[in-house]
Write a protein that holds these residues in place. Sequence first.
Motif, short mmCIF file in Angstrom:
data_model
loop_
_atom_site.label_atom_id
_atom_site.label_comp_id
_atom_site.label_asym_id
_atom_site.label_seq_id
_atom_site.Cartn_x
_atom_site.Cartn_y
_atom_site.Cartn_z
N ARG A 55 133.42 75.23 30.78
CA ARG A 55 133.35 75.94 32.06
C ARG A 55 132.54 75.13 33.09
N ILE A 56 131.54 74.39 32.61
CA ILE A 56 130.73 73.57 33.52
C ILE A 56 131.54 72.34 33.97
N ALA A 102 127.99 76.70 41.70
CA ALA A 102 128.01 77.91 40.87
C ALA A 102 128.31 77.57 39.42
N LEU A 103 127.37 76.96 38.75
CA LEU A 103 127.61 76.55 37.36
C LEU A 103 127.47 77.69 36.36
N GLU A 145 136.37 70.74 39.71
CA GLU A 145 136.84 71.48 40.89
C GLU A 145 135.97 71.20 42.11
N ASN A 146 134.95 70.37 41.92
CA ASN A 146 134.03 70.05 43.01
C ASN A 146 133.28 71.29 43.48
N ASP A 147 132.92 72.14 42.56
CA ASP A 147 132.30 73.43 42.89
C ASP A 147 131.05 73.61 42.05
N TYR A 148 130.09 72.68 42.19
CA TYR A 148 128.95 72.79 41.29
C TYR A 148 127.79 73.58 41.85
N ARG A 160 134.68 72.21 34.20
CA ARG A 160 135.71 72.70 35.13
C ARG A 160 135.13 72.77 36.54
N LYS A 161 133.92 73.29 36.65
CA LYS A 161 133.27 73.40 37.97
C LYS A 161 133.10 72.02 38.59
N THR A 209 123.35 78.52 32.50
CA THR A 209 123.22 77.24 31.79
C THR A 209 122.03 77.26 30.82
#
Length: 647
Positions: free
Chosen positions: A612-613, A624-625, A619-622, A615-616, A628
């Motif tokens: 899931r991390i 909202a990790l 997706e260039n969407d870090y 993927r973020k 963790t």
Amino acid sequence: MKDIYEPAADLIANAHIDAAGYKEKYAASVADPEAFWAEEAKRLDWIKAPTKIKNTTFAYPDVSIKWFEDGELNVAANCIDRHLETRPDQTAIIWEPDDPQEDAQHITYRDLHANVCRMANVLKDLGVGKGDRVILYMPMIPQAAYAMLACARIGAIHSVVFAGFSSDALANRINGSQAKVVITSDGAPRGGKATNLKDNVNQALLHCDDSVQCLVVKRTGQQIAWRSENDIWLHEAEASVADTCAPEPMNAEDPLFILYTSGSTGMPKGVVHTTGGYLLYAAMTHQYTFDYHDGDVFWCTADVGWVTGHSYIVYGPLANGATTVMFEGVPTWPDASRFWQVCEKHKVTQFYTAPTAIRALMGKGAKWVEGSDLSSVRILGTVGEPINPEAWTWYNDVVGKGKCPIVDTWWQTETGGHLITPLPGAIPTKPGSATVPFFGVQPEVLDAATGEIQTQTEAEGVLVIKDSWPGQMRTVWGDHNRFVKTYFADYKGYYFSGDGCRRDADGYYWITGRVDDVINVSGHRMGTAEVESALVAHSAVSEAAVVGFPHEIKGQGIYCYVTLMDGREPSDELRAELQNHVRAEIGPIAKPDVIQWAPGLPKTRSGKIMRRILRKIAENDYGALGDTSTLADPSVVDDLIANRADG
Ligand code: ATP
Ligand code: MG
């Protein structure tokens, strides 16, 4: 690479069950679960034998699971006392310390009894009784097993928190269970370095009720800070207690422990397991899956902080009167031969580890295996993630020398024990497949979108279970609604595992990864495990993680994080070679769009890749990790973000 491996004739001859036996017993287990489990329940010692066997429903939202509900027993008595007549001087636990220079310990069933009783009496003196919660935050030392069994003996509910977790994660788990006592040690040696566990506990307890007491095992003798009179040395408290303690009669459905899931997919869930069904299932799977026989030396390399350590270091083996190895160290210290050295030293017969360890050791090369005598090893096992055929084959050829069946066991914290697994003398194996269901387990494959049941043998979709088995979790601690919603709301009438799978023409199950991880490329659905396997099959690659990312044309593109073997360097040529390699192995549709070189992958503390991390990041969407807190090494994530490849 071979597609199918038949068990050897001598193995079949000596195994608990062969192919025909499996078929017959499996059929009986699903035809009449009441009769089947009533009979199997006899493998435990009951204070009051159950007359009601199964009372379970998966009907949403009235899910309710009870097994052996009028039976009474004590787990510690089953794991210790009943062996005192038959095998008091047999070694129950072989403890192998972190440092190979330090002596191993051999703890007999008689010693185990005395140690567990003493700790139980100390807990009682601290005011712990039936139903109270106790947190264990400990290294892999015998006292961790004593503490679990001491709780079980007096009816307290333990919740083991992996000693690698931060003080925040610990505080959450102490407060979440309103624990009365935390058991810890001064320090925890691992890989030649000692963590100051007591310091972490002190930090955590700043956020907890003042009344929480802390019982400390002296392990390293290092300097530690004492908080208050609520801190007690175990050895001091034990000096004045008896070494006998009557086991508390427990109802089969009384909780035995709370244990959090690994947190691969989101917020960890406080899984509750109960007394009778859990123990029975752990013991039975331990016996059949590993073909355990008297005299064997069983080694599961997991930490007791995970369910694997609960079921296959402590409860299953000890219920069976086994000799179980407890290892404090890590696979790569002092060097990458440690696992094999320990196998040789203690003449291990069954060896059970995780794909992450196998891949890491494969990356170091076969030379680290070759110096050890592994002739005692009969069965190899794996658990935790799908195992790539490449790693499977290495395990089989290099470690097992082609003579040890590999049991690829699919199960979860929630399931208490193995649900899909080969049995060594009965089920031919295929690299990468968890094969067929254990007794009493009824898997089904549903269409992910429609929920329709796939009746043909060859099928692909989400993996669900149709009916209950004794080892199933009963609830989420303090949040029954979350239990019902998480596992029973999506596909009504079934237990939903969260995993995807494929069933082949022989009825074998292949776990394709988490349902959340399935990618859809130009309308083709693909499990991430398949692409990862193809990558790992290349000689330059030691580990790979694959996720989808938004792609203008294909809908989703394939983004791969690749860790290279020791001694291989990244290059554009290698990147192109890997892309073509996957294309050749699976087909043009699976050709990776992006390959990012990853010196390390984000993993949970139990060694699972947290896709899931990834993927973020893809997706260039870090921003909202997500949660963790169960990540092993957060700096890995920063590196991956800094070196993100552009898709
Ligand atoms: P969380 O539930 O918090 O996201 P988690 O699922 O990683 O974490 P565990 O209960 O430790 O927590 O792991 C169970 C999962 O591990 C399974 O659902 C499956 O995805 C994976 N798994 C375990 N064994 C196997 C196996 N032999 N083959 C494939 N996958 C496996
Ligand atoms: Mg899970």
